[in-house]
Motif scaffolding. Structure first.
Motif, PDB file in Angstrom:
ATOM      1  N   PRO A  97      -0.394  16.173  -3.937  1.00 52.96           N
ATOM      2  CA  PRO A  97      -0.694  14.638  -3.814  1.00 52.96           C
ATOM      3  C   PRO A  97       0.184  13.911  -2.378  1.00 52.96           C
ATOM      4  N   PHE A  98       1.234  14.375  -2.249  1.00 50.93           N
ATOM      5  CA  PHE A  98       2.212  13.843  -1.000  1.00 50.93           C
ATOM      6  C   PHE A  98       1.282  13.910   0.366  1.00 50.93           C
ATOM      7  N   PRO A  99       1.143  15.372   0.793  1.00 50.50           N
ATOM      8  CA  PRO A  99       0.094  15.246   1.976  1.00 50.50           C
ATOM      9  C   PRO A  99      -1.437  14.446   1.833  1.00 50.50           C
ATOM     10  N   VAL A 100      -2.095  14.374   0.780  1.00 46.69           N
ATOM     11  CA  VAL A 100      -3.132  13.667   0.540  1.00 46.69           C
ATOM     12  C   VAL A 100      -2.962  12.274   0.935  1.00 46.69           C
ATOM     13  N   LEU A 101      -2.033  11.739  -0.079  1.00 46.99           N
ATOM     14  CA  LEU A 101      -1.712  10.327  -0.047  1.00 46.99           C
ATOM     15  C   LEU A 101      -1.082   9.745   1.051  1.00 46.99           C
ATOM     16  N   VAL A 102      -0.368  10.602   1.789  1.00 46.94           N
ATOM     17  CA  VAL A 102       0.358  10.166   3.230  1.00 46.94           C
ATOM     18  C   VAL A 102      -0.697  10.048   4.082  1.00 46.94           C
ATOM     19  N   ALA A 103      -1.743  11.086   3.972  1.00 49.84           N
ATOM     20  CA  ALA A 103      -2.613  11.192   5.445  1.00 49.84           C
ATOM     21  C   ALA A 103      -3.681   9.955   4.928  1.00 49.84           C
ATOM     22  N   THR A 104      -3.844   9.497   3.727  1.00 49.36           N
ATOM     23  CA  THR A 104      -4.699   8.385   3.251  1.00 49.36           C
ATOM     24  C   THR A 104      -3.995   7.267   4.012  1.00 49.36           C
ATOM     25  N   GLY A 105      -2.436   6.860   3.529  1.00 49.09           N
ATOM     26  CA  GLY A 105      -1.803   5.857   4.059  1.00 49.09           C
ATOM     27  C   GLY A 105      -1.813   5.753   5.491  1.00 49.09           C
ATOM     28  N   ILE A 106      -1.750   6.859   6.020  1.00 51.95           N
ATOM     29  CA  ILE A 106      -1.796   6.854   7.626  1.00 51.95           C
ATOM     30  C   ILE A 106      -3.203   6.285   8.312  1.00 51.95           C
ATOM     31  N   PHE A 107      -4.206   6.824   7.728  1.00 51.28           N
ATOM     32  CA  PHE A 107      -5.478   6.205   7.830  1.00 51.28           C
ATOM     33  C   PHE A 107      -5.706   4.989   7.866  1.00 51.28           C
ATOM     34  N   LEU A 108      -5.233   4.445   6.609  1.00 53.09           N
ATOM     35  CA  LEU A 108      -5.509   2.911   6.199  1.00 53.09           C
ATOM     36  C   LEU A 108      -4.658   2.097   7.014  1.00 53.09           C
ATOM     37  N   SER A 109      -3.409   2.587   7.378  1.00 50.78           N
ATOM     38  CA  SER A 109      -2.629   1.590   8.176  1.00 50.78           C
ATOM     39  C   SER A 109      -3.280   1.550   9.584  1.00 50.78           C
ATOM     40  N   PHE A 110      -3.645   2.535  10.128  1.00 52.36           N
ATOM     41  CA  PHE A 110      -4.481   2.565  11.518  1.00 52.36           C
ATOM     42  C   PHE A 110      -5.447   1.572  11.635  1.00 52.36           C
ATOM     43  N   ARG A 111      -6.368   1.855  10.445  1.00 50.21           N
ATOM     44  CA  ARG A 111      -7.753   0.961  10.539  1.00 50.21           C
ATOM     45  C   ARG A 111      -7.190  -0.442  10.146  1.00 50.21           C
TER      46      ARG A 111
ATOM     47  N   VAL B  54       9.602   4.202  12.378  1.00 50.28           N
ATOM     48  CA  VAL B  54      10.643   5.198  12.734  1.00 50.28           C
ATOM     49  C   VAL B  54      11.203   5.828  11.272  1.00 50.28           C
ATOM     50  N   LEU B  55      11.305   5.010  10.292  1.00 50.44           N
ATOM     51  CA  LEU B  55      11.771   5.358   8.914  1.00 50.44           C
ATOM     52  C   LEU B  55      10.543   6.344   8.598  1.00 50.44           C
ATOM     53  N   GLY B  56       9.296   6.010   8.588  1.00 51.89           N
ATOM     54  CA  GLY B  56       8.037   6.685   8.207  1.00 51.89           C
ATOM     55  C   GLY B  56       8.286   8.118   8.802  1.00 51.89           C
ATOM     56  N   ILE B  57       8.524   8.291  10.158  1.00 51.63           N
ATOM     57  CA  ILE B  57       8.761   9.590  10.970  1.00 51.63           C
ATOM     58  C   ILE B  57      10.043  10.145  10.284  1.00 51.63           C
ATOM     59  N   SER B  58      11.043   9.506  10.044  1.00 56.07           N
ATOM     60  CA  SER B  58      12.487  10.091   9.346  1.00 56.07           C
ATOM     61  C   SER B  58      11.917  10.612   7.989  1.00 56.07           C
ATOM     62  N   PHE B  59      10.993  10.278   7.098  1.00 53.33           N
ATOM     63  CA  PHE B  59      10.345  10.714   6.182  1.00 53.33           C
ATOM     64  C   PHE B  59       9.881  11.828   6.105  1.00 53.33           C
ATOM     65  N   MET B  60       9.098  12.212   7.141  1.00 55.03           N
ATOM     66  CA  MET B  60       8.361  13.334   7.402  1.00 55.03           C
ATOM     67  C   MET B  60       9.296  14.210   7.707  1.00 55.03           C
ATOM     68  N   VAL B  61      10.151  14.244   8.943  1.00 57.50           N
ATOM     69  CA  VAL B  61      10.933  15.174   9.325  1.00 57.50           C
ATOM     70  C   VAL B  61      11.844  15.468   8.202  1.00 57.50           C
ATOM     71  N   SER B  62      12.197  14.696   7.449  1.00 61.97           N
ATOM     72  CA  SER B  62      13.084  14.964   6.202  1.00 61.97           C
ATOM     73  C   SER B  62      12.430  15.954   5.240  1.00 61.97           C
TER      74      SER B  62
ATOM     75  N   LEU C 105       0.977  -1.225   0.028  1.00 60.74           N
ATOM     76  CA  LEU C 105       0.073  -0.139  -0.064  1.00 60.74           C
ATOM     77  C   LEU C 105       0.800   1.090   0.025  1.00 60.74           C
ATOM     78  N   TRP C 106       1.664   1.297   0.650  1.00 62.01           N
ATOM     79  CA  TRP C 106       2.724   2.361   1.018  1.00 62.01           C
ATOM     80  C   TRP C 106       3.632   2.712  -0.238  1.00 62.01           C
ATOM     81  N   GLY C 107       3.899   1.608  -0.851  1.00 61.85           N
ATOM     82  CA  GLY C 107       4.753   1.637  -2.271  1.00 61.85           C
ATOM     83  C   GLY C 107       3.770   2.335  -3.016  1.00 61.85           C
ATOM     84  N   TRP C 108       2.583   2.037  -3.185  1.00 64.60           N
ATOM     85  CA  TRP C 108       1.997   2.361  -4.333  1.00 64.60           C
ATOM     86  C   TRP C 108       1.620   3.985  -4.300  1.00 64.60           C
ATOM     87  N   LEU C 109       1.192   4.309  -2.849  1.00 67.77           N
ATOM     88  CA  LEU C 109       0.945   5.698  -2.382  1.00 67.77           C
ATOM     89  C   LEU C 109       2.145   6.606  -2.825  1.00 67.77           C
ATOM     90  N   ILE C 110       3.422   6.152  -2.353  1.00 70.90           N
ATOM     91  CA  ILE C 110       4.336   6.867  -2.517  1.00 70.90           C
ATOM     92  C   ILE C 110       4.806   7.300  -4.008  1.00 70.90           C
TER      93      ILE C 110
END
Lengths: 94, 190
Positions: free
Chosen positions: B64-78, B101-109, B37-42
């Motif tokens: 596309p980045f904030p929208v799809l990343v937010a979608t990814g976070i929502f779907l992962s949580f669910r 941790v890498l996901g957090i690193s992506f966002m910080v980066s 899922l995360w591969g396709w979203l990114i």
């Protein structure tokens, strides 16, 4: 010199439960029932015994509306299992 | 398996231990849904970003980045809420935390690069490469190892191509270095 085998672990289902959990961080009741090939009632009984001996930690949660029981091996349980393996190796001259 | 409390002979005990341990399955592939899922979203975010920025005058081309990343976070949580795992292996636990941790690193980066008016794609390729390579090494799965190396090669390449093509390179890195091996892993018997 032979040590007595740990009476908590020296029964088939309890030994199977601990042998499964030694490789995992945690496993639920259904998975343990499948891998140990035992009945629900017997598994509950054996989990209770292991929990009373503080060999496993039992976490009760919910999966949807149904109860979900998760088991984890404790440090005491891990140590007891390792000792048990050492002891039977001596019996078997391994 | 017997259901009584009868005591075991040493040989029976050893047999039970061996059988129980060999029945315990590794479930790395069971987490493939989130991995893919995360591969396709990114990948989709990168390609949409490139198309919007290069071929249109749309001012919110980064959307596309904030929208799809937010979608990814929502779907992962669910996903985690609806399917509490029957089994958690130590390896699965480690990989889950690694990617968290890498996901957090992506966002910080992304945040740091945006604040410095730089593009985050090169650093994101390095982070993605590190995750893919470590995952490949711990699962001993060669396509993922190659994928991780490809991320690093494309990260270096990205500094030699015009800036506008950097998102496209990240998209290519994700499609070839992450998604393709991800599908091979899903089909494999690792």
């Amino acid at each position: 010199m032979f040590n007595d085998l740990d009476p908590v672990l020296n029964t088939p289902v309890r030994l199977a439960i601990v042998s499964v959990l030694i490789k995992l961080k945690q496993a639920d009741f259904a998975y343990l029932m499948e891998t140990t090939n035992t009945t629900q009632g017997n598994l509950s009984h054996q989990i209770k015994k292991l929990s009373e001996a503080a060999y496993i930690e039992v976490i009760k949660t919910y999966k949807g509306n149904y109860p979900h029981t998760i088991c984890k091996l404790t440090a005491k349980g891990r140590k007891a299992f390792e000792q048990y393996v050492d002891d039977i190796k001596k019996y078997l001259h391994l | 398996m017997e259901t009584t409390d009868n005591h075991l002979e040493p040989l029976q005990g050893l047999k039970i231990i061996t059988e129980a341990i060999s029945q315990t399955r590794e479930n790395a592939r069971e987490h493939s849904f989130l991995f893919l899922l995360w591969g396709w979203l990114i990948a989709a975010s990168c390609i949409l970003f490139f198309i919007l920025k290069t071929f249109t005058s749309f001012k919110l081309f980064f959307l596309p980045f904030p929208v799809l990343v937010a979608t990814g976070i929502f779907l992962s949580f669910r996903h985690y809420q609806s399917r509490p795992g029957a089994v958690q292996t130590y390896l699965g636990f480690y990989l889950k935390n690694l990617w968290l941790v890498l996901g957090i690193s992506f966002m910080v980066s992304v945040l740091i690069n945006v604040l410095q008016h730089n593009q985050p794609f090169t650093s994101n390729m390095l982070i993605g490469g590190a995750g893919t390579l470590v995952t490949g090494l711990v699962l001993r799965f060669r396509p993922l190892i190659s994928g991780g190396v490809l991320f690093f090669i494309l990260a270096v390449t990205s500094i030699f191509v015009p800036e506008q093509y950097a998102p496209l390179l990240l998209g290519v890195a994700v499609l070839t270095g992450y998604l393709a091996p991800g599908y091979l892993l899903k089909k494999s018997t690792v």
